[in-house]
Scaffold this motif. Sequence first.
Motif, PDB file in Angstrom:
ATOM      1  N   ASN A 253       0.841  -1.192   0.000  1.00 11.11           N
ATOM      2  CA  ASN A 253       0.000   0.000   0.000  1.00 11.11           C
ATOM      3  C   ASN A 253       0.882   1.251   0.000  1.00 11.11           C
ATOM      4  O   ASN A 253       1.277   1.751   1.042  1.00 11.11           O
ATOM      5  N   ILE A 254       1.182   1.735  -1.195  1.00  7.62           N
ATOM      6  CA  ILE A 254       2.111   2.867  -1.322  1.00  7.62           C
ATOM      7  C   ILE A 254       1.343   4.178  -1.185  1.00  7.62           C
ATOM      8  O   ILE A 254       0.366   4.407  -1.891  1.00  7.62           O
ATOM      9  N   ARG A 255       1.803   5.025  -0.289  1.00  9.85           N
ATOM     10  CA  ARG A 255       1.115   6.298  -0.054  1.00  9.85           C
ATOM     11  C   ARG A 255       1.943   7.506  -0.474  1.00  9.85           C
ATOM     12  O   ARG A 255       1.411   8.588  -0.671  1.00  9.85           O
ATOM     13  N   HIS A 256       3.247   7.333  -0.539  1.00  6.96           N
ATOM     14  CA  HIS A 256       4.101   8.477  -0.899  1.00  6.96           C
ATOM     15  C   HIS A 256       4.779   8.172  -2.234  1.00  6.96           C
ATOM     16  O   HIS A 256       5.441   7.146  -2.381  1.00  6.96           O
ATOM     17  N   HIS A 257       4.602   9.100  -3.187  1.00  9.04           N
ATOM     18  CA  HIS A 257       5.037   8.842  -4.567  1.00  9.04           C
ATOM     19  C   HIS A 257       6.097   9.848  -5.029  1.00  9.04           C
ATOM     20  O   HIS A 257       6.385  10.831  -4.354  1.00  9.04           O
ATOM     21  N   VAL A 258       6.606   9.588  -6.222  1.00 14.26           N
ATOM     22  CA  VAL A 258       7.579  10.501  -6.829  1.00 14.26           C
ATOM     23  C   VAL A 258       6.858  11.785  -7.243  1.00 14.26           C
ATOM     24  O   VAL A 258       5.754  11.721  -7.796  1.00 14.26           O
ATOM     25  N   GLY A 259       7.450  12.942  -6.998  1.00  5.37           N
ATOM     26  CA  GLY A 259       6.853  14.214  -7.419  1.00  5.37           C
ATOM     27  C   GLY A 259       6.826  14.323  -8.942  1.00  5.37           C
ATOM     28  O   GLY A 259       7.657  13.730  -9.637  1.00  5.37           O
TER      29      GLY A 259
ATOM     30  N   THR B  71      13.475   2.120  -9.396  1.00  8.45           N
ATOM     31  CA  THR B  71      13.162   1.065  -8.424  1.00  8.45           C
ATOM     32  C   THR B  71      11.747   1.234  -7.880  1.00  8.45           C
ATOM     33  O   THR B  71      11.004   0.265  -7.727  1.00  8.45           O
ATOM     34  N   HIS B  72      11.355   2.484  -7.627  1.00 10.55           N
ATOM     35  CA  HIS B  72       9.974   2.746  -7.177  1.00 10.55           C
ATOM     36  C   HIS B  72       8.985   2.392  -8.291  1.00 10.55           C
ATOM     37  O   HIS B  72       7.930   1.788  -8.034  1.00 10.55           O
ATOM     38  N   LEU B  73       9.301   2.757  -9.538  1.00 12.55           N
ATOM     39  CA  LEU B  73       8.399   2.467 -10.666  1.00 12.55           C
ATOM     40  C   LEU B  73       8.137   0.968 -10.798  1.00 12.55           C
ATOM     41  O   LEU B  73       7.047   0.549 -11.184  1.00 12.55           O
TER      42      LEU B  73
ATOM     43  N   ILE C 290       7.609  -1.096  -8.611  1.00 13.60           N
ATOM     44  CA  ILE C 290       6.622  -1.600  -7.650  1.00 13.60           C
ATOM     45  C   ILE C 290       5.401  -0.688  -7.524  1.00 13.60           C
ATOM     46  O   ILE C 290       4.517  -0.982  -6.730  1.00 13.60           O
ATOM     47  N   CYS C 291       5.353   0.416  -8.300  1.00 13.88           N
ATOM     48  CA  CYS C 291       4.251   1.372  -8.136  1.00 13.88           C
ATOM     49  C   CYS C 291       3.487   1.584  -9.446  1.00 13.88           C
ATOM     50  O   CYS C 291       3.938   2.337 -10.312  1.00 13.88           O
ATOM     51  N   PRO C 292       2.290   0.964  -9.575  1.00 12.08           N
ATOM     52  CA  PRO C 292       1.491   1.156 -10.787  1.00 12.08           C
ATOM     53  C   PRO C 292       1.060   2.608 -10.990  1.00 12.08           C
ATOM     54  O   PRO C 292       0.959   3.068 -12.131  1.00 12.08           O
ATOM     55  N   ASP C 293       0.800   3.334  -9.891  1.00 12.54           N
ATOM     56  CA  ASP C 293       0.365   4.733 -10.017  1.00 12.54           C
ATOM     57  C   ASP C 293       1.410   5.573 -10.749  1.00 12.54           C
ATOM     58  O   ASP C 293       1.099   6.324 -11.674  1.00 12.54           O
ATOM     59  N   CYS C 294       2.657   5.460 -10.301  1.00 12.08           N
ATOM     60  CA  CYS C 294       3.711   6.263 -10.923  1.00 12.08           C
ATOM     61  C   CYS C 294       3.998   5.773 -12.340  1.00 12.08           C
ATOM     62  O   CYS C 294       4.363   6.564 -13.209  1.00 12.08           O
ATOM     63  N   ARG C 295       3.833   4.461 -12.582  1.00 12.47           N
ATOM     64  CA  ARG C 295       4.016   3.957 -13.963  1.00 12.47           C
ATOM     65  C   ARG C 295       2.979   4.579 -14.894  1.00 12.47           C
ATOM     66  O   ARG C 295       3.281   4.929 -16.029  1.00 12.47           O
TER      67      ARG C 295
HETATM   68 ZN   LIG Z   1       4.469   5.866  -6.893  1.00  8.71          ZN
END
Ligand SMILES: [Zn+2]
Length: 223
Positions: free
Chosen positions: A2-8, A30-32, A34-39
């Motif tokens: 459950n990722i709550r803090h993302h890349v600006g 590395t964050h991308l 695991i993070c569909p939102d930022c992708r």
């Molecule tokens: Zn993200």
Amino acid sequence: MNIRHHVGDDTLMAYVNGTLPEALSVVVATHLAICPDCRRSVAMMEDMAGLLLMESEPAELLAAEKSLAEIFEGGEEQAPASDDKAVSADRYHTGVPRPLADRMPTSLDNIPWRSLLPGISHYPLARGSAGKGKGTLRLLKIAPGKTIPVHSHTGQELTLILRGSYIDDLGRFQEGDIADLDSDIQHQPVADTAADCICLIATDAPLKFSGFFSRLLQPVFGI
Ligand SMILES: [Zn+2]
């Protein structure tokens, strides 16, 4: 997860444009992973870049296409050569997402940590041969309940939580969360009490420590 803090957005745009320093790009990639939102955000930015290309003159288009292709090639995982498969598979079992796994000398469980202060240790990661831009990339391990001395940044700092969690003025950061901090922010992370907090940290300029420990940490972080 459950990722709550993302890349600006500014940082993501710089990543897409290929202008983000390499150390910071590793953390974003590395964050991308695991993070569909930022992708999704990156896909939108790439679409926008594609539209801009279509409006460009043919000559510019050619040059822009070339540079974009280089950026995308840089951001994607390259298929390993056939005789390199064993090494790549081994790296994949480091317990971290692939863009970081390629930089790890061994698994996260076997890192030869170097002590900085009681309860705080680090491990500098080698930068790629491309050497694009300045910056440092390191793993940091904070024992439960330990505090990182208060500091601000002369540039940008990206912190990705790999294990455990910490709390600072901006909230709680857990596994997968990323803290995207610029030079305006001063913070003092405290590791949660349940387990070691292990982070991947990239900076594009030396940190400025303002507390008692500054003499100890400045030479280490201010490389
Ligand atoms: Zn993200």
